[in-house]
Design an enzyme around this catalytic site. Sequence first.
Site, PDB file in Angstrom:
ATOM      1  N   GLY A  40       0.814  -1.216   0.000  1.00 12.63           N
ATOM      2  CA  GLY A  40       0.000   0.000   0.000  1.00 12.63           C
ATOM      3  C   GLY A  40       0.843   1.260   0.000  1.00 12.63           C
ATOM      4  N   VAL A  41       0.167   2.402   0.032  1.00 17.10           N
ATOM      5  CA  VAL A  41       0.901   3.663   0.077  1.00 17.10           C
ATOM      6  C   VAL A  41       1.173   4.038   1.524  1.00 17.10           C
ATOM      7  CG1 VAL A  41       0.173   4.674  -2.087  1.00 17.10           C
ATOM      8  CG2 VAL A  41      -1.259   4.940  -0.060  1.00 17.10           C
ATOM      9  N   SER A  74       4.049   5.680   4.668  1.00 18.57           N
ATOM     10  CA  SER A  74       5.384   5.489   5.215  1.00 18.57           C
ATOM     11  C   SER A  74       5.588   4.070   5.717  1.00 18.57           C
ATOM     12  CB  SER A  74       5.596   6.464   6.376  1.00 18.57           C
ATOM     13  OG  SER A  74       5.280   7.771   5.946  1.00 18.57           O
ATOM     14  N   GLU A  93      -0.174  -1.346  -6.836  1.00 20.52           N
ATOM     15  CA  GLU A  93      -0.927  -0.208  -7.345  1.00 20.52           C
ATOM     16  C   GLU A  93      -0.001   0.943  -7.606  1.00 20.52           C
ATOM     17  OE1 GLU A  93      -5.067  -0.064  -4.995  1.00 20.52           O
ATOM     18  OE2 GLU A  93      -3.477   1.203  -4.323  1.00 20.52           O
ATOM     19  N   ASN A 140      -8.555   8.713   4.557  1.00 22.73           N
ATOM     20  CA  ASN A 140      -8.253   8.774   3.125  1.00 22.73           C
ATOM     21  C   ASN A 140      -9.303   8.033   2.302  1.00 22.73           C
ATOM     22  OD1 ASN A 140      -5.835  10.135   3.702  1.00 22.73           O
ATOM     23  ND2 ASN A 140      -4.770   8.205   4.020  1.00 22.73           N
TER      24      ASN A 140
HETATM   25  O1  0RQ Z   1      -1.940  10.990  11.926  1.00 20.42           O
HETATM   26  O2  0RQ Z   1       0.184  12.127  11.470  1.00 20.42           O
HETATM   27  O3  0RQ Z   1      -1.819  13.369  12.345  1.00 20.42           O
HETATM   28  O4  0RQ Z   1      -0.572  11.758  13.818  1.00 20.42           O
HETATM   29  O5  0RQ Z   1      -3.331   8.374  11.107  1.00 20.42           O
HETATM   30  O6  0RQ Z   1      -0.953   7.171  10.245  1.00 20.42           O
HETATM   31  O7  0RQ Z   1       0.804   5.732  11.191  1.00 20.42           O
HETATM   32  O8  0RQ Z   1       1.460   7.776   9.803  1.00 20.42           O
HETATM   33  O9  0RQ Z   1       0.451   5.674   8.766  1.00 20.42           O
HETATM   34  O10 0RQ Z   1       0.772   7.193   6.707  1.00 20.42           O
HETATM   35  O11 0RQ Z   1       0.874   4.688   6.613  1.00 20.42           O
HETATM   36  O12 0RQ Z   1      -1.318   5.884   6.994  1.00 20.42           O
HETATM   37  C1  0RQ Z   1      -4.304   3.672   7.285  1.00 20.42           C
HETATM   38  C2  0RQ Z   1      -4.258   6.153   7.049  1.00 20.42           C
HETATM   39  C3  0RQ Z   1      -2.132   4.869   7.493  1.00 20.42           C
HETATM   40  C4  0RQ Z   1      -3.238   4.696   5.235  1.00 20.42           C
HETATM   41  C5  0RQ Z   1      -3.515   4.842   6.766  1.00 20.42           C
HETATM   42  C6  0RQ Z   1      -3.299   8.504  12.527  1.00 20.42           C
HETATM   43  C7  0RQ Z   1      -1.841   8.745  12.821  1.00 20.42           C
HETATM   44  C8  0RQ Z   1      -1.461   9.684  11.694  1.00 20.42           C
HETATM   45  C9  0RQ Z   1      -1.469   8.264   9.558  1.00 20.42           C
HETATM   46  P1  0RQ Z   1      -0.952  12.163  12.426  1.00 20.42           P
HETATM   47  P2  0RQ Z   1       0.532   6.631  10.043  1.00 20.42           P
HETATM   48  P3  0RQ Z   1       0.290   5.890   7.199  1.00 20.42           P
HETATM   49  C10 0RQ Z   1      -3.044   1.402  -1.425  1.00 20.42           C
HETATM   50  C11 0RQ Z   1      -3.923   0.817  -0.371  1.00 20.42           C
HETATM   51  C12 0RQ Z   1      -6.164   2.959   3.434  1.00 20.42           C
HETATM   52  C13 0RQ Z   1      -5.996   2.858   1.937  1.00 20.42           C
HETATM   53  C14 0RQ Z   1      -5.079   1.766   1.515  1.00 20.42           C
HETATM   54  C15 0RQ Z   1      -4.528   4.540   4.433  1.00 20.42           C
HETATM   55  C16 0RQ Z   1      -2.281   9.139  10.524  1.00 20.42           C
HETATM   56  O13 0RQ Z   1      -2.418   3.607   5.008  1.00 20.42           O
HETATM   57  O14 0RQ Z   1      -5.194   5.502   4.101  1.00 20.42           O
HETATM   58  O15 0RQ Z   1      -4.643   0.933   2.271  1.00 20.42           O
HETATM   59  N1  0RQ Z   1      -4.934   3.271   4.116  1.00 20.42           N
HETATM   60  N2  0RQ Z   1      -4.797   1.777   0.236  1.00 20.42           N
HETATM   61  O16 0RQ Z   1      -1.673   9.306  14.094  1.00 20.42           O
HETATM   62  C17 0RQ Z   1      -6.826   7.699  15.048  1.00 20.42           C
HETATM   63  C18 0RQ Z   1      -6.163   5.458  15.044  1.00 20.42           C
HETATM   64  C19 0RQ Z   1      -5.045   5.831  14.231  1.00 20.42           C
HETATM   65  C20 0RQ Z   1      -4.921   7.189  13.884  1.00 20.42           C
HETATM   66  C21 0RQ Z   1      -3.275   6.037  13.013  1.00 20.42           C
HETATM   67  N3  0RQ Z   1      -6.341   4.192  15.422  1.00 20.42           N
HETATM   68  N4  0RQ Z   1      -7.030   6.424  15.411  1.00 20.42           N
HETATM   69  N5  0RQ Z   1      -5.806   8.113  14.276  1.00 20.42           N
HETATM   70  N6  0RQ Z   1      -3.807   7.266  13.122  1.00 20.42           N
HETATM   71  N7  0RQ Z   1      -4.009   5.144  13.699  1.00 20.42           N
HETATM   72  C22 0RQ Z   1      -3.171   2.869  -1.748  1.00 20.42           C
HETATM   73  C23 0RQ Z   1      -4.318   3.211  -2.631  1.00 20.42           C
HETATM   74  O17 0RQ Z   1      -5.219   2.503  -2.725  1.00 20.42           O
HETATM   75  C24 0RQ Z   1      -4.320   4.435  -3.422  1.00 20.42           C
END
Ligand code: 0RQ
Length: 502
Positions: free
Chosen positions: A262-263, A265, A287, A377
């Site tokens: 996935g996308v 960090s 993707e 997202n």
């Molecule tokens: O927010 O930076 O404001 O603190 O969510 O979390 O840990 O930096 O992780 O950048 O990899 O994103 C699931 C959002 C993770 C992403 C998700 C808060 C956390 C932070 C980001 P801050 P991290 P990432 C291929 C597949 C769905 C789509 C997908 C995503 C921010 O990976 O959108 O998989 N996935 N597509 O603090 C509240 C919780 C939290 C939380 C993390 N439990 N409650 N906030 N955060 N856990 C791509 C495509 O299909 C295009």
Amino acid sequence: VEKRLGLKQLVDKVVSAEEAAALIQDGTVVGMSGFTRAGDAKVVPMALVERAKNEKVKIDVYTGASLGPEVDNHLAAAGVINKRGPFQGDAVMRGMINKDQISYVDAHLSHNAELVRQGVIGPIKHLILEAVAITEDGLIIPSNSVGNSPIFAEYAENIIIELNISHPEALIGIHDIYVPGEQGKRDAIPMTNAEQRIGEIGIRVDLDKIQAIVISEEPDAPSLIVPPDEETQNMANILLDFFRSEIKAGRLTNELMPLQSGVGSVANAVLDGFADSEFENLVVASEVLQDAVFNLIDAGKVRFAAATSITLTEELQKKVYGNLEKYADKICLRPQEISNHPELIRRLGLISINTALELDIYGNVNSTHVSGTKMMNGIGGSGDFARNARLGIFVTKSYAKGGAISSIVPMVSHVDHTEHDVDVIVTEQGIADLRGLAPKERVKLIIENCAHPDFKEQLWDYYNRAYEATGGAHTPHILEEALSWHVNLAKNKTMKKETANA
Ligand code: 0RQ
């Protein structure tokens, strides 16, 4: 420009971005190219931002996936977007979605093309398509993403092309455009390994639909991922050890199976982990190709990488686009309908790795909604892959917001991936291989191996009481309490339960 515009009959279609933007009509559905800040329509949307200062123009915008600031930030902030689909990842747009200022259709990325074919999405008045060239025989060569552009091009009434001459010419030849026909009449997709090319190098369009061509030199916004930290590094190591145990068990070889990641960090860090490993000859069928994939190609670990977009940080953009010839025979960009197609994901036996926001003690995953209500997202392609992959893996840190939030909760506040679609969970704490396990068997692995130590006792307390209360039901829950951790978070900014004497 002359070299890029091979079809001379189109020369008199060249107009300014303002003239092209003037063609967009209020109240229409507009398709745009772009997938995770790559290959976005840019200059025409920005001209539309200007136009909207003097005139009401509100449209529905469908793309491949998230776009960069031009559309998902500026066009949104200008009030031009009524409805948006199928994926976004921008703070401004997210804010507007969560204030009911934009309606958002968060959808599986492989489903969009079928919805366009069925006319559920549409009629599409315009497609704004970024291209690197139009060939002499009329093929439109997309830039560094393909996304939904081929299906939009087939169904849109009019096409506006942003001919972006800042993209390297070496992109010509890396695309593989295959568009399935109508359901019920179509053939099997003729791909039996991820390295196969099955289509043309560009999008074949009805040339009469090309209404305008705008010359652009606007670069894509770079990706915003941050480098691996100790915890994401640890997650990568845990995952590599899991693959080693799968090899020992005879289920995988050193080449693994085609990898989707996935996308973000976390996903990038996990792929980076392969660099110093013994795994080799890897194939990526994903993707998005992020920085890690190109580092792995350089390290001789990845022999081929296919996806629907290339999204890089500024540093990697320079390295990759400055030397694209070096990668040309090792990469391929396909429509998202193909990169994410259930038929191919299942046939090729993909290993898919995506990131969860939160998950519960039974293995249901929430990827999209913070506390069940606020859109982050979107599901993106994670559902396409997780359900159909040979191995559906979800990664997440065990905690968020400095430890106030446990990523592992009694019941997820929103479900994107049900327990039936989730094979393996990895946090910085450890791994839970859920395959073949019943719900009560999963609980032990998820809490013991994956939860943060600060929350383990609280999770066990909930489960044990739920077990008692339901007499050991198949999936024990105390409904009055199942979402109490989220309620506590809203009230007290923490999921930690107050201790008796606190
Ligand atoms: O927010 O930076 O404001 O603190 O969510 O979390 O840990 O930096 O992780 O950048 O990899 O994103 C699931 C959002 C993770 C992403 C998700 C808060 C956390 C932070 C980001 P801050 P991290 P990432 C291929 C597949 C769905 C789509 C997908 C995503 C921010 O990976 O959108 O998989 N996935 N597509 O603090 C509240 C919780 C939290 C939380 C993390 N439990 N409650 N906030 N955060 N856990 C791509 C495509 O299909 C295009």
